[in-house]
Motif scaffolding. Structure first.
Motif, PDB file in Angstrom:
ATOM      1  N   PHE A 171       0.668  -1.348   0.025  1.00 47.84           N
ATOM      2  CA  PHE A 171       0.011   0.159  -0.243  1.00 47.84           C
ATOM      3  C   PHE A 171       0.668   1.338  -0.018  1.00 47.84           C
ATOM      4  O   PHE A 171       0.183   2.292   0.155  1.00 47.84           O
ATOM      5  CB  PHE A 171      -0.610   0.137   1.222  1.00 47.84           C
ATOM      6  N   MET A 172       1.995   1.030  -0.338  1.00 44.64           N
ATOM      7  CA  MET A 172       2.777   2.237  -0.161  1.00 44.64           C
ATOM      8  C   MET A 172       2.355   3.650  -0.961  1.00 44.64           C
ATOM      9  O   MET A 172       2.297   3.298  -1.997  1.00 44.64           O
ATOM     10  CB  MET A 172       4.366   2.084  -0.132  1.00 44.64           C
ATOM     11  N   SER A 173       2.327   4.645  -0.492  1.00 46.34           N
ATOM     12  CA  SER A 173       2.083   5.981  -0.914  1.00 46.34           C
ATOM     13  C   SER A 173       0.923   5.657  -1.817  1.00 46.34           C
ATOM     14  O   SER A 173       1.041   6.018  -3.202  1.00 46.34           O
ATOM     15  CB  SER A 173       3.276   6.547  -1.852  1.00 46.34           C
ATOM     16  N   ILE A 185      -6.771   4.119  -7.946  1.00 40.06           N
ATOM     17  CA  ILE A 185      -5.849   4.278  -6.846  1.00 40.06           C
ATOM     18  C   ILE A 185      -4.623   3.488  -7.328  1.00 40.06           C
ATOM     19  O   ILE A 185      -4.787   2.530  -8.152  1.00 40.06           O
ATOM     20  CB  ILE A 185      -6.314   3.321  -5.734  1.00 40.06           C
ATOM     21  N   TRP A 186      -3.315   4.207  -7.300  1.00 39.46           N
ATOM     22  CA  TRP A 186      -2.031   3.881  -7.504  1.00 39.46           C
ATOM     23  C   TRP A 186      -1.284   3.558  -6.242  1.00 39.46           C
ATOM     24  O   TRP A 186      -1.469   4.225  -5.399  1.00 39.46           O
ATOM     25  CB  TRP A 186      -1.479   4.663  -8.447  1.00 39.46           C
ATOM     26  N   VAL A 187      -0.607   2.363  -6.095  1.00 33.71           N
ATOM     27  CA  VAL A 187       0.031   2.047  -5.013  1.00 33.71           C
ATOM     28  C   VAL A 187       1.448   1.488  -5.512  1.00 33.71           C
ATOM     29  O   VAL A 187       1.614   0.874  -6.448  1.00 33.71           O
ATOM     30  CB  VAL A 187      -0.610   1.070  -4.206  1.00 33.71           C
ATOM     31  N   VAL A 188       2.715   1.850  -4.578  1.00 36.90           N
ATOM     32  CA  VAL A 188       3.863   1.632  -5.256  1.00 36.90           C
ATOM     33  C   VAL A 188       4.288   0.267  -4.447  1.00 36.90           C
ATOM     34  O   VAL A 188       3.897  -0.124  -3.173  1.00 36.90           O
ATOM     35  CB  VAL A 188       4.971   2.618  -4.564  1.00 36.90           C
ATOM     36  N   ASP A 189       4.425  -0.864  -5.290  1.00 33.61           N
ATOM     37  CA  ASP A 189       5.174  -1.987  -5.105  1.00 33.61           C
ATOM     38  C   ASP A 189       6.645  -2.000  -5.409  1.00 33.61           C
ATOM     39  O   ASP A 189       7.169  -2.188  -6.459  1.00 33.61           O
ATOM     40  CB  ASP A 189       4.490  -2.985  -6.056  1.00 33.61           C
ATOM     41  N   TRP A 190       7.301  -1.376  -4.084  1.00 37.36           N
ATOM     42  CA  TRP A 190       8.780  -0.960  -3.985  1.00 37.36           C
ATOM     43  C   TRP A 190       9.346  -2.456  -4.302  1.00 37.36           C
ATOM     44  O   TRP A 190      10.519  -2.277  -5.171  1.00 37.36           O
ATOM     45  CB  TRP A 190       8.938  -0.391  -2.703  1.00 37.36           C
ATOM     46  N   TYR A 221      14.072   4.946  -8.622  1.00 37.62           N
ATOM     47  CA  TYR A 221      12.843   4.370  -8.995  1.00 37.62           C
ATOM     48  C   TYR A 221      11.732   5.108  -8.211  1.00 37.62           C
ATOM     49  O   TYR A 221      12.009   5.585  -7.315  1.00 37.62           O
ATOM     50  CB  TYR A 221      12.462   2.791  -8.558  1.00 37.62           C
ATOM     51  N   VAL A 222      10.450   4.894  -8.716  1.00 38.90           N
ATOM     52  CA  VAL A 222       9.390   5.520  -7.824  1.00 38.90           C
ATOM     53  C   VAL A 222       9.236   5.146  -6.317  1.00 38.90           C
ATOM     54  O   VAL A 222       9.192   3.853  -6.138  1.00 38.90           O
ATOM     55  CB  VAL A 222       7.892   5.311  -8.631  1.00 38.90           C
ATOM     56  N   TRP A 223       9.418   6.129  -5.481  1.00 40.42           N
ATOM     57  CA  TRP A 223       9.268   5.982  -3.964  1.00 40.42           C
ATOM     58  C   TRP A 223       7.960   6.359  -3.524  1.00 40.42           C
ATOM     59  O   TRP A 223       6.992   5.488  -3.211  1.00 40.42           O
ATOM     60  CB  TRP A 223      10.469   6.350  -3.360  1.00 40.42           C
ATOM     61  N   HIS A 224       7.851   7.554  -3.371  1.00 39.23           N
ATOM     62  CA  HIS A 224       6.602   8.296  -2.941  1.00 39.23           C
ATOM     63  C   HIS A 224       6.086   9.155  -4.197  1.00 39.23           C
ATOM     64  O   HIS A 224       6.892  10.064  -4.501  1.00 39.23           O
ATOM     65  CB  HIS A 224       6.683   8.715  -1.723  1.00 39.23           C
ATOM     66  N   MET A 225       4.769   9.301  -4.562  1.00 43.14           N
ATOM     67  CA  MET A 225       4.337  10.094  -5.505  1.00 43.14           C
ATOM     68  C   MET A 225       3.204  10.526  -5.372  1.00 43.14           C
ATOM     69  O   MET A 225       2.215  10.440  -4.309  1.00 43.14           O
ATOM     70  CB  MET A 225       4.281   8.891  -6.748  1.00 43.14           C
ATOM     71  N   ASP A 226       2.615  11.532  -6.176  1.00 45.67           N
ATOM     72  CA  ASP A 226       1.384  12.162  -6.234  1.00 45.67           C
ATOM     73  C   ASP A 226       1.103  12.103  -8.084  1.00 45.67           C
ATOM     74  O   ASP A 226       1.999  12.366  -8.836  1.00 45.67           O
ATOM     75  CB  ASP A 226       1.400  13.587  -5.957  1.00 45.67           C
ATOM     76  N   ILE A 227      -0.064  11.908  -8.143  1.00 48.52           N
ATOM     77  CA  ILE A 227      -0.431  11.548  -9.653  1.00 48.52           C
ATOM     78  C   ILE A 227      -1.947  12.487  -9.824  1.00 48.52           C
ATOM     79  O   ILE A 227      -2.874  12.177  -8.974  1.00 48.52           O
ATOM     80  CB  ILE A 227      -0.854  10.374  -9.998  1.00 48.52           C
ATOM     81  N   LYS A 228      -2.083  13.166 -10.736  1.00 51.62           N
ATOM     82  CA  LYS A 228      -3.228  13.924 -10.953  1.00 51.62           C
ATOM     83  C   LYS A 228      -3.680  13.661 -12.526  1.00 51.62           C
ATOM     84  O   LYS A 228      -2.661  13.788 -13.418  1.00 51.62           O
ATOM     85  CB  LYS A 228      -3.389  15.453 -10.365  1.00 51.62           C
ATOM     86  N   LEU A 281      14.902  14.282  -0.049  1.00 48.68           N
ATOM     87  CA  LEU A 281      13.717  14.677  -0.648  1.00 48.68           C
ATOM     88  C   LEU A 281      12.571  13.560  -0.605  1.00 48.68           C
ATOM     89  O   LEU A 281      12.744  12.504  -1.251  1.00 48.68           O
ATOM     90  CB  LEU A 281      13.864  15.147  -2.290  1.00 48.68           C
ATOM     91  N   TYR A 282      11.484  14.043  -0.169  1.00 48.21           N
ATOM     92  CA  TYR A 282      10.341  13.031  -0.072  1.00 48.21           C
ATOM     93  C   TYR A 282       9.129  13.294  -1.076  1.00 48.21           C
ATOM     94  O   TYR A 282       9.279  14.013  -2.062  1.00 48.21           O
ATOM     95  CB  TYR A 282       9.937  12.835   1.416  1.00 48.21           C
ATOM     96  N   ARG A 283       8.072  13.084  -0.425  1.00 46.16           N
ATOM     97  CA  ARG A 283       6.773  13.058  -1.101  1.00 46.16           C
ATOM     98  C   ARG A 283       6.402  14.493  -2.121  1.00 46.16           C
ATOM     99  O   ARG A 283       5.996  15.245  -0.917  1.00 46.16           O
ATOM    100  CB  ARG A 283       5.530  12.433  -0.500  1.00 46.16           C
ATOM    101  N   PRO A 284       6.136  14.588  -3.121  1.00 45.16           N
ATOM    102  CA  PRO A 284       5.797  15.800  -3.670  1.00 45.16           C
ATOM    103  C   PRO A 284       4.222  15.627  -3.961  1.00 45.16           C
ATOM    104  O   PRO A 284       3.483  14.515  -3.939  1.00 45.16           O
ATOM    105  CB  PRO A 284       6.393  15.926  -4.930  1.00 45.16           C
TER     106      PRO A 284
END
Length: 327
Positions: A171-173, A185-190, A221-228, A281-284
């Motif tokens: 469920f990350m980010s 919903i998008w979730v990161v599978d790290w 790679y994608v760690w924490h994200m925002d998508i619109k 740098l973390y989640r934008p």
């Protein structure tokens, strides 16, 4: 040819077919100058992480900007509880009048903690989605939860939307939007370096649609994200990580169809020595107002302090970031 080289080659070919422009601008004067003085509740100071931001043109319950955020003073997970803040200028932030933070609180951090809030607006209600990670004898598990409010002050009981023993395997980010009367919903599978994409009519019963693979940028790679979803298509800003402890850059990519995504480009690096964002740098998160884009991001200094700041660009040139001066 290794797998990721093949993916990059395929993405390049698809990008040409779709006439997707690959942005190459790197403006490293993009970092915010100073950090926002956001204090969600007593004891957390101004240290916050993982912002999620939305905007109302004519205000909603008195405010234009609504923010979900988690305090993270000295990386104390006991304080990392979902909170709601509001503003009319993006700089001065307060709790909603008569509102109370946090919305939920960790009682025993050895057993569980909260993180990764997401705010959205649906059917004239504010929705706060967040993640609960449980620790125990049976091992770690994760749950996505939700609260609803008609005024930003009074909140519904906590709803369980799914768990790691259910539909999602991680469920990350989580990023949630409403499209065609459905939750997306998008979730990161790290672990597998993927993004997993699901849809639901009610937020409870989910249908897996596809894996999304974003090609690595500089091995990150994608760690924490925002998508619109914007007038440009689907756009993403994300912290680009070598591993969980090396998130020194923020990157951008986009897609016309949420299937094929452009090659990402680095748009921000960690700040100068001694700055609030010198280490991590973390989640934008971002919002568009006319042709202006405002990107709020969280960052850490080398002393372990976490803060949020704002950088800007235009909607037409999403990689040319220019940091705001926060006073």
């Amino acid at each position: 040819m290794i797998l990721w080289e093949k993916i990059i080659k395929v993405n390049n070919l698809l990008n040409k077919e779709l006439d997707i422009k690959e942005y190459t601008d790197k403006n490293f004067e993009a970092n915010g100058i100073g950090y926002l003085k956001i204090s969600p509740y007593i004891g957390v100071g101004y240290q916050n992480v993982h912002p999620s931001l939305i905007y109302f043109y004519k205000t909603w319950n008195g405010y234009k900007y609504w923010l979900a955020i988690t305090p993270y003073r000295k990386e104390n997970e006991r304080l990392e509880n979902p909170c709601v803040m509001c503003s009319n200028d993006l700089v001065n932030w307060n709790k909603p009048k008569r509102g109370t933070n946090p919305l939920v609180s960790t009682e025993d951090v050895k057993m569980y903690h909260y993180s990764d809030p997401q705010v959205l607006f649906n059917n004239n209600k504010l929705e706060i989605w967040y993640r609960k990670r449980t620790r125990g004898i049976l091992g770690d598990s994760e749950v996505i939860l939700r609260k609803l409010s008609c005024d930003g002050v009074n909140w519904s009981k906590e709803e369980v939307l799914n768990s790691s023993q259910g539909t999602f395997n991680q469920f990350m980010s989580p990023v949630v939007i409403i499209e065609d009367d459905k939750y997306c919903i998008w979730v990161v599978d790290w672990k597998n370096k993927k993004i997993k994409y699901y849809v639901s009519k009610d937020g409870t019963d989910w249908c897996f649609i596809r894996d999304i693979i974003i090609a690595p940028i500089e091995g990150r790679y994608v760690w924490h994200m925002d998508i619109k979803k914007t007038r440009n298509g689907f756009e993403m800003y994300f912290s680009a990580a070598l591993d969980e402890y090396d998130n020194q850059k923020i990157a951008y990519c986009y897609s016309k169809d949420n299937v094929t995504w452009s090659m990402p480009v680095i748009v921000m690096e960690k700040g100068k020595e001694g700055a609030f964002d010198e280490d991590f740098l973390y989640r934008p998160t971002f919002i568009d107002i006319d042709n202006n884009r405002y990107i709020m991001y969280s960052a850490r200094d080398k002393k372990g302090n976490w803060h949020c700041s704002i950088t800007t660009c235009t909607v037409n040139e999403p990689t040319k970031l220019k940091g705001m001066i926060i006073r």
